[in-house]
Design a protein around this motif. Sequence first.
Motif, PDB file in Angstrom:
ATOM      1  N   VAL A 154       0.841  -1.194   0.000  1.00  0.00           N
ATOM      2  CA  VAL A 154       0.000   0.000   0.000  1.00  0.00           C
ATOM      3  C   VAL A 154       0.879   1.249   0.000  1.00  0.00           C
ATOM      4  O   VAL A 154       1.774   1.390   0.834  1.00  0.00           O
ATOM      5  N   GLU A 155       0.586   2.172  -0.915  1.00  0.00           N
ATOM      6  CA  GLU A 155       1.413   3.361  -1.096  1.00  0.00           C
ATOM      7  C   GLU A 155       0.866   4.550  -0.312  1.00  0.00           C
ATOM      8  O   GLU A 155      -0.346   4.807  -0.314  1.00  0.00           O
ATOM      9  N   ASN A 156       1.765   5.294   0.349  1.00  0.00           N
ATOM     10  CA  ASN A 156       1.364   6.558   0.964  1.00  0.00           C
ATOM     11  C   ASN A 156       1.074   7.580  -0.132  1.00  0.00           C
ATOM     12  O   ASN A 156       1.802   7.689  -1.111  1.00  0.00           O
ATOM     13  N   LEU A 157      -0.012   8.334   0.038  1.00  0.00           N
ATOM     14  CA  LEU A 157      -0.487   9.249  -0.987  1.00  0.00           C
ATOM     15  C   LEU A 157      -0.327  10.696  -0.534  1.00  0.00           C
ATOM     16  O   LEU A 157      -0.293  10.980   0.667  1.00  0.00           O
ATOM     17  N   PRO A 158      -0.256  11.629  -1.483  1.00  0.00           N
ATOM     18  CA  PRO A 158       0.028  13.024  -1.128  1.00  0.00           C
ATOM     19  C   PRO A 158      -1.219  13.817  -0.772  1.00  0.00           C
ATOM     20  O   PRO A 158      -2.022  14.176  -1.636  1.00  0.00           O
ATOM     21  N   GLY A 159      -1.429  14.058   0.514  1.00  0.00           N
ATOM     22  CA  GLY A 159      -2.500  14.933   0.952  1.00  0.00           C
ATOM     23  C   GLY A 159      -3.863  14.297   1.064  1.00  0.00           C
ATOM     24  O   GLY A 159      -4.829  14.973   1.408  1.00  0.00           O
ATOM     25  N   ILE A 160      -3.986  13.008   0.742  1.00  0.00           N
ATOM     26  CA  ILE A 160      -5.261  12.303   0.837  1.00  0.00           C
ATOM     27  C   ILE A 160      -5.027  10.962   1.512  1.00  0.00           C
ATOM     28  O   ILE A 160      -3.906  10.473   1.574  1.00  0.00           O
ATOM     29  N   LEU A 161      -6.116  10.355   2.002  1.00  0.00           N
ATOM     30  CA  LEU A 161      -5.977   9.026   2.594  1.00  0.00           C
ATOM     31  C   LEU A 161      -5.393   8.054   1.570  1.00  0.00           C
ATOM     32  O   LEU A 161      -5.813   8.029   0.419  1.00  0.00           O
ATOM     33  N   PHE A 162      -4.395   7.275   1.987  1.00  0.00           N
ATOM     34  CA  PHE A 162      -3.718   7.339   3.288  1.00  0.00           C
ATOM     35  C   PHE A 162      -2.379   8.041   3.086  1.00  0.00           C
ATOM     36  O   PHE A 162      -1.557   7.573   2.319  1.00  0.00           O
ATOM     37  N   THR A 163      -2.181   9.170   3.783  1.00  0.00           N
ATOM     38  CA  THR A 163      -0.885   9.834   3.743  1.00  0.00           C
ATOM     39  C   THR A 163       0.085   9.066   4.631  1.00  0.00           C
ATOM     40  O   THR A 163      -0.295   8.172   5.390  1.00  0.00           O
ATOM     41  N   VAL A 164       1.338   9.460   4.555  1.00  0.00           N
ATOM     42  CA  VAL A 164       2.352   8.825   5.410  1.00  0.00           C
ATOM     43  C   VAL A 164       2.022   9.038   6.884  1.00  0.00           C
ATOM     44  O   VAL A 164       2.362   8.204   7.737  1.00  0.00           O
ATOM     45  N   ARG A 165       1.312  10.119   7.192  1.00  0.00           N
ATOM     46  CA  ARG A 165       0.945  10.416   8.581  1.00  0.00           C
ATOM     47  C   ARG A 165      -0.184   9.517   9.085  1.00  0.00           C
ATOM     48  O   ARG A 165      -0.428   9.442  10.284  1.00  0.00           O
ATOM     49  N   ASP A 166      -0.874   8.846   8.161  1.00  0.00           N
ATOM     50  CA  ASP A 166      -2.008   7.995   8.529  1.00  0.00           C
ATOM     51  C   ASP A 166      -1.648   6.519   8.604  1.00  0.00           C
ATOM     52  O   ASP A 166      -2.509   5.692   8.925  1.00  0.00           O
ATOM     53  N   PHE A 167      -0.406   6.175   8.304  1.00  0.00           N
ATOM     54  CA  PHE A 167      -0.081   4.763   8.119  1.00  0.00           C
ATOM     55  C   PHE A 167      -0.061   3.965   9.412  1.00  0.00           C
ATOM     56  O   PHE A 167      -0.035   2.725   9.369  1.00  0.00           O
ATOM     57  N   ASP A 168      -0.097   4.626  10.544  1.00  0.00           N
ATOM     58  CA  ASP A 168      -0.192   3.867  11.789  1.00  0.00           C
ATOM     59  C   ASP A 168      -1.466   3.034  11.801  1.00  0.00           C
ATOM     60  O   ASP A 168      -1.496   1.928  12.377  1.00  0.00           O
ATOM     61  N   ARG A 169      -2.545   3.540  11.163  1.00  0.00           N
ATOM     62  CA  ARG A 169      -3.793   2.778  11.098  1.00  0.00           C
ATOM     63  C   ARG A 169      -3.611   1.526  10.244  1.00  0.00           C
ATOM     64  O   ARG A 169      -4.103   0.445  10.587  1.00  0.00           O
ATOM     65  N   ILE A 170      -2.948   1.668   9.125  1.00  0.00           N
ATOM     66  CA  ILE A 170      -2.721   0.513   8.259  1.00  0.00           C
ATOM     67  C   ILE A 170      -1.815  -0.500   8.952  1.00  0.00           C
ATOM     68  O   ILE A 170      -2.067  -1.710   8.913  1.00  0.00           O
TER      69      ILE A 170
END
Length: 269
Positions: free
Chosen positions: A146-162
């Motif tokens: 799964v790739e971190n995306l720029p400014g939308i779900l899932f950003t690198v800041r959201d990956f703790d959920r994944i």
Amino acid sequence: MSEVRTGFVTQTHTGEVSWKEAIEQGSNLGFDFAELYMDGATERTKLDPGAVRSLADAEGIDLLVHLPFVDIEIGSPRAGIREASREEQKACIETAEVMGAEKAVLHASSHATPPEWTVEDVEPHLLSAIRELDSFGDEHGVEICVENLPGILFTVRDFDRIFSETNAAMTFDTGHARVDGMDAEDIAAFLDDHRNRISHIHVNDARGPTDEHVPTGSGTLDFDIALEPVRDGWSGTVSVEVYSFDFDYLELSKRKLDGYLGEDKAQSA
């Protein structure tokens, strides 16, 4: 020495470069793999997976794929749309299996955004889709990254959920991380902290915090710093992602990347 293999994200979706040319040129340049973009001119129904596999085998190059995303809605709040989108991704994964691809890059994203839809409406469906597709990939021998995306779900800041709610691996995109505020030191820290979940990296260079994809080394990110954990015993795959149809820029990007990785791979171009 780390066990890192290098490759490139193909620009086949426009039709300007054929999948045959991409595989042949990737082999000529000494890449270990090509990451075939399964959309546009090379979406799954326009590919002969057996022919792709035969050519890759003949050229001595491995394959990864980048799953489609522009019109895919695996997280849609509308059940029929998200279910059809997941089935399409599964069909792509099956095609990837026949081609012999070992990994598939996934955008876990949705166009269902505020004010009509909230993050709370969409995120559970995206996490469910990741789990479903990751399990399906396991069954077919294709690792979902799964790739971190720029400014939308899932950003690198959201990956703790994944990381906490799925078993899926990650594709870390350097340019997308910069859009979300990371500098070279931040990137290095993230790569080091999550080295056991990051299987694949997109080296996406830019002249600022944008999703630009200029030739590797021509932007402003200090890759010597950013990729230090990759040199320190990490095992995985790294793609240069360059938006150009000119393979001279791809050759230069490979030489630059090999330098950042401390590699001394021979060029066969």
